[in-house]
Design a protein around this motif. Structure first.
Motif, PDB file in Angstrom:
ATOM      1  N   LEU A 516      -5.612  19.660 -58.619  1.00 35.10           N
ATOM      2  CA  LEU A 516      -5.911  19.081 -59.925  1.00 35.10           C
ATOM      3  C   LEU A 516      -6.929  19.995 -60.584  1.00 35.10           C
ATOM      4  CD1 LEU A 516      -5.720  16.699 -61.971  1.00 35.10           C
ATOM      5  CD2 LEU A 516      -7.680  15.688 -60.779  1.00 35.10           C
ATOM      6  N   SER A 517      -6.650  20.425 -61.823  1.00 34.54           N
ATOM      7  CA  SER A 517      -7.572  21.323 -62.522  1.00 34.54           C
ATOM      8  C   SER A 517      -7.871  20.776 -63.908  1.00 34.54           C
ATOM      9  CB  SER A 517      -6.978  22.732 -62.629  1.00 34.54           C
ATOM     10  OG  SER A 517      -5.865  22.741 -63.499  1.00 34.54           O
ATOM     11  N   LEU A 518      -9.028  21.169 -64.402  1.00 32.61           N
ATOM     12  CA  LEU A 518      -9.479  20.757 -65.731  1.00 32.61           C
ATOM     13  C   LEU A 518     -10.047  21.988 -66.422  1.00 32.61           C
ATOM     14  CD1 LEU A 518      -9.784  18.188 -67.497  1.00 32.61           C
ATOM     15  CD2 LEU A 518     -12.151  18.069 -66.690  1.00 32.61           C
ATOM     16  N   ARG A 533      -7.445  20.911 -71.226  1.00 28.38           N
ATOM     17  CA  ARG A 533      -6.111  20.968 -70.626  1.00 28.38           C
ATOM     18  C   ARG A 533      -6.206  20.564 -69.160  1.00 28.38           C
ATOM     19  NH1 ARG A 533      -1.587  23.188 -72.723  1.00 28.38           N
ATOM     20  NH2 ARG A 533       0.139  23.746 -71.331  1.00 28.38           N
ATOM     21  N   GLN A 534      -5.399  19.581 -68.787  1.00 27.79           N
ATOM     22  CA  GLN A 534      -5.373  19.071 -67.419  1.00 27.79           C
ATOM     23  C   GLN A 534      -4.073  19.512 -66.755  1.00 27.79           C
ATOM     24  OE1 GLN A 534      -6.205  14.752 -67.500  1.00 27.79           O
ATOM     25  NE2 GLN A 534      -6.700  15.077 -69.664  1.00 27.79           N
ATOM     26  N   SER A 535      -4.188  20.009 -65.513  1.00 25.69           N
ATOM     27  CA  SER A 535      -3.011  20.422 -64.752  1.00 25.69           C
ATOM     28  C   SER A 535      -3.051  19.766 -63.384  1.00 25.69           C
ATOM     29  CB  SER A 535      -2.962  21.947 -64.583  1.00 25.69           C
ATOM     30  OG  SER A 535      -2.883  22.588 -65.834  1.00 25.69           O
ATOM     31  N   SER A 554       1.234  19.932 -66.991  1.00 18.53           N
ATOM     32  CA  SER A 554      -0.058  20.004 -67.664  1.00 18.53           C
ATOM     33  C   SER A 554      -0.020  19.163 -68.928  1.00 18.53           C
ATOM     34  CB  SER A 554      -0.413  21.458 -68.004  1.00 18.53           C
ATOM     35  OG  SER A 554       0.534  21.997 -68.900  1.00 18.53           O
TER      36      SER A 554
END
Length: 739
Positions: A516-518, A533-535, A554
């Motif tokens: 999970l990335s932000l 942007r969230q992935s 995303s």
């Protein structure tokens, strides 16, 4: 190309060399008519001496009795006729043995012996085994057989180091040499090295006479009888050709061989003009300490730089400096520039190297390389006595990796600390709990970091028929603790699902996991709104984790007309890749990815997009990694997006769980017009157990990238492994390779 050879201590060559000696035939010698009657006393013990080419009565008296004026002793016991007379080669003389023993101390003694060395007195026709401490009197012979060597010490502390297939005769000193002590010996065949200090040695061979004035030199006699002297240090060596005519010896004009030069004399020829000796090889390897296992010993290794004029190299391993107390020696071809010595017991050793050129001259040995060997004690779980491993098979080329059970304890000697894949822990005692290959690294304040040794920790105790594993008595393996953290490589931007740009990822990762990335993107030039942007995604490994399948998506938390990311919000990305190569030093991974436009209307991509890529990394140093990712971003439509996107980075490992890196990202091609997007950034990664954290920032170096992502971007990512192997094996331990 570099090659390597291995020395197995105690066995190097299988062929044996048997020395051929001529046994003198005893003859009854009548006393000269003018000889006093008391000289024929029955209590005088005589022995046979066979004359050699060039022998004279005064010369024999000097060698046997220490005084050339005592030729009367020879006349007394032999019928030689009126003076002057000549001695023909092969003549048998009867000489008194008591005269040798009544007033003489030993001229030399055997200081060290390696393998098969023989000796015999001049009165004996059979050889005896030469043992350390054996006294050598005038006329004694010492003979080294195949793969053998010996060191002889004279009373004045000068030394002869005999190599294999060498026969030398000890004559000692003369009464005329009190002011300038000179020792005498004869080299019939083979090679010896002298260490004289300030002393002198007169050395004769079948083709030459050499006077060595102190220092050190190597002298040899080959199968054709040619003699060579390589003068390493001291004064100039006086080398003369020697021959015999009608029983008389003659010498040619001397050739003065200065230190650093060599000369050769062939049978019946003259000394060649002195020529410079070859250069000595220089060490490349830095490791000086090696750990061994009880019963098996240690493996020491090293490498050196090639010498242009080399025909061969000579490698010697000794317990003392300057080749004293030799343990192993071998000569190898010029293509070999590495060595391995297996089965070394605990202790301190010295390795020396020298170059032998095409003419047979030998360089000065380079500076001895000291090596230190320690034994590691391994105690199995619930055991009291240390494990004892079998000695290495001398006929085997590869060194096997020993197998132990989980819970085995490593006990290094006092002052030595060891760890298994966790260098930040300096422990007096290490317990092996992680199944699989464990790399053991030790260090001490006195010797620094040791070379690594590998052990295989099996998942269950070995069975009785498993001969390669030490016997254990437990029935169940202890619980395996979570594996230590892997080498953490930053992949902040690689985990952000972006349809127009790619970032670096850990291409050698194994196992299954999710992330999970932000990303906080900067404000584009044409917008007043920042984008978040969230992935998220997951991937799984199959076929020994070589095949990897991934799925991600995303979402952008901004209005469509202000979106800086260029769309793709809500779209689905999928990938399938194959790990082409995986090792500690390098990795190559190829992947086919695709974007599927399924997001909300107005934010999604205009067409399906393919994303084939190749990722590669190299690790030239244990703490340094070089990485790259090359990808093509292609729309399915003929007039759609056409981009070549790539990333380049360097990572530095600060600890097994922490690394820092820098990264350059590029996208070149067509995206609603020509685009040249360049970003520069850095990141860090920390890992513990099954969790890794990533953080990074990126600066847009071109307007095109600023239009997409803003001037600055900040990224944070969390990755969780579904199984321990994802972290345990992401940076596999080095495998032993044949050398």
């Amino acid at each position: 190309m570099k090659f390597v050879f291995s020395i197995r201590v105690g066995i190097i060559f299988a062929a044996a060399f048997t020395s051929l000696c001529t046994h003198p035939t005893a003859l009854s010698a009548q006393a000269h008519p003018q000889t006093p009657s008391e000289s024929r006393s029955t209590n005088v013990e005589l022995f046979n001496y066979r004359t050699q080419p060039g022998d004279t009565c005064s010369g024999i008296a000097r060698r046997m009795f220490g005084n050339r004026q005592r030729y009367d002793v020879i006349h007394r016991y032999n019928e030689l006729g009126p003076l002057p007379h000549r001695l023909h080669p092969g003549t048998i003389l009867r000489l008194p043995r008591n005269a040798l023993s009544e007033s003489q101390d030993p001229e030399a003694e055997v200081a060290s012996v390696r393998r098969r060395v023989q000796a015999r007195a001049p009165v004996d026709s059979t050889w005896q085994k030469a043992k350390r401490g054996l006294d050598l009197f005038r006329g004694w012979r010492v003979n080294t057989l195949a793969d053998s060597s010996a060191q002889l010490d004279f009373r004045d502390r000068s030394q002869l180091h005999l190599r294999q297939h060498t026969l030398v005769i000890i004559y000692g000193g003369t009464s005329a040499s009190i002011r300038r002590p000179t020792r005498e010996a004869r080299l019939d065949r083979g090679t010896l090295r002298t260490r004289l200090g300030e002393l002198r040695l007169a050395l004769s061979t079948p083709s030459a006479n050499a006077k060595l004035r102190g220092g050190s030199a190597v002298m040899s006699v080959d199968d054709e009888g040619a003699s060579r002297v390589s003068n390493h240090s001291g004064g100039a060596a006086d080398l003369r050709a020697s021959s015999s005519t009608n029983g008389r010896s003659r010498s040619t004009r001397a050739s003065l061989v200065r230190p650093g030069f060599g000369s050769k004399v062939e049978q019946g020829g003259r000394p060649t003009p002195p020529q410079p000796l070859p250069d000595a090889p220089q060490w490349i390897s830095k490791e000086r300490a090696f750990p061994g296992l009880a019963g098996r010993g240690a493996t020491a290794s090293g490498s050196w730089s090639a010498v242009p004029k080399a025909a061969r190299y000579r490698v010697e391993l000794a317990r003392g400096q300057n080749g004293e107390d030799l343990v192993a020696a071998v000569e190898v071809e010029k293509s070999v520039t590495q060595y391995e010595i297996h089965g070394l017991p605990e202790g301190d050793y010295f390795v020396s190297l020298s170059t032998i050129d095409l003419d047979g001259f030998e360089s000065r040995p380079n500076r001895d390389q000291p090596i230190h060997i320690v034994n590691l004690q391994l105690i199995g779980p619930d055991a009291e006595e240390p494990l004892l491993f079998s000695p290495l098979d001398p006929s085997a080329h590869d060194v096997p990796v020993e197998r132990v059970s989980p819970g085995t304890t490593i006990l290094p000697p006092k002052g030595v600390h060891c760890h298994a894949d966790r260098p930040e822990h300096r422990r007096r005692k290490t317990v092996l709990r992680r199944a699989g290959r464990n790399q053991i690294v030790c260090e001490s304040d006195a010797h620094g970091r040791f070379a690594a040794v590998s052990l295989d920790v099996i998942a269950a105790p070995p069975t009785l028929d498993d001969q390669s594993a030490p016997s254990q008595t437990e029935e169940t393996a202890p619980t395996i603790e979570p594996p230590p953290p892997s080498l953490a490589l930053h992949e902040s931007f690689g985990l952000v699902a972006s349809p127009h740009l790619v970032g670096l990822r850990h291409e050698r990762r194994r196992g299954s996991g999710a992330w999970l990335s932000l990303a906080l993107l900067g404000r584009p030039r044409t917008s007043t709104t920042r984008e978040i942007r969230q992935s998220a995604g997951a991937e799984a490994g199959f076929i020994d984790d070589r095949l990897r399948i991934g799925l991600g998506s995303s979402f952008s938390a901004v209005r469509t007309d202000d979106a800086g990311s260029g769309g793709g919000s809500g779209d689905l990305s999928a990938s399938a890749g194959w790990l082409i190569h995986r090792s500690t030093a390098a990795g190559v991974y190829a992947e086919i990815g695709a974007w599927f436009p399924i997001g909300p209307s107005g934010t999604t991509l205009d067409a399906y997009r393919l994303a084939p890529s190749v990722e590669a990394s190299g690790q030239p140093l244990s703490w340094l990694s070089l990485r790259t990712r090359q990808a093509a971003l292609l729309d399915a439509e003929a007039n759609g997006t056409y981009l070549w996107s790539s990333a380049y980075g360097v990572d530095i490992r600060l600890a097994p769980w922490l690394s820092l890196g820098t990264e350059v990202d590029l996208s070149l091609g067509e995206l609603d017009g020509s685009i040249a997007a360049v970003g520069i950034g850095g990141g860090m990664a920390a890992a513990w157990n099954t969790i890794s954290l990533n953080a990074g920032f990126r600066y847009s170096a071109t307007n095109d990238l600023e239009d997409l992502l803003g001037r600055f971007s900040l990224v944070g990512a969390l990755r969780v492994a579904f199984d321990a192997s994802d972290f345990e094996r992401s940076n596999p331990a080095p495998q032993s390779s044949p050398r």
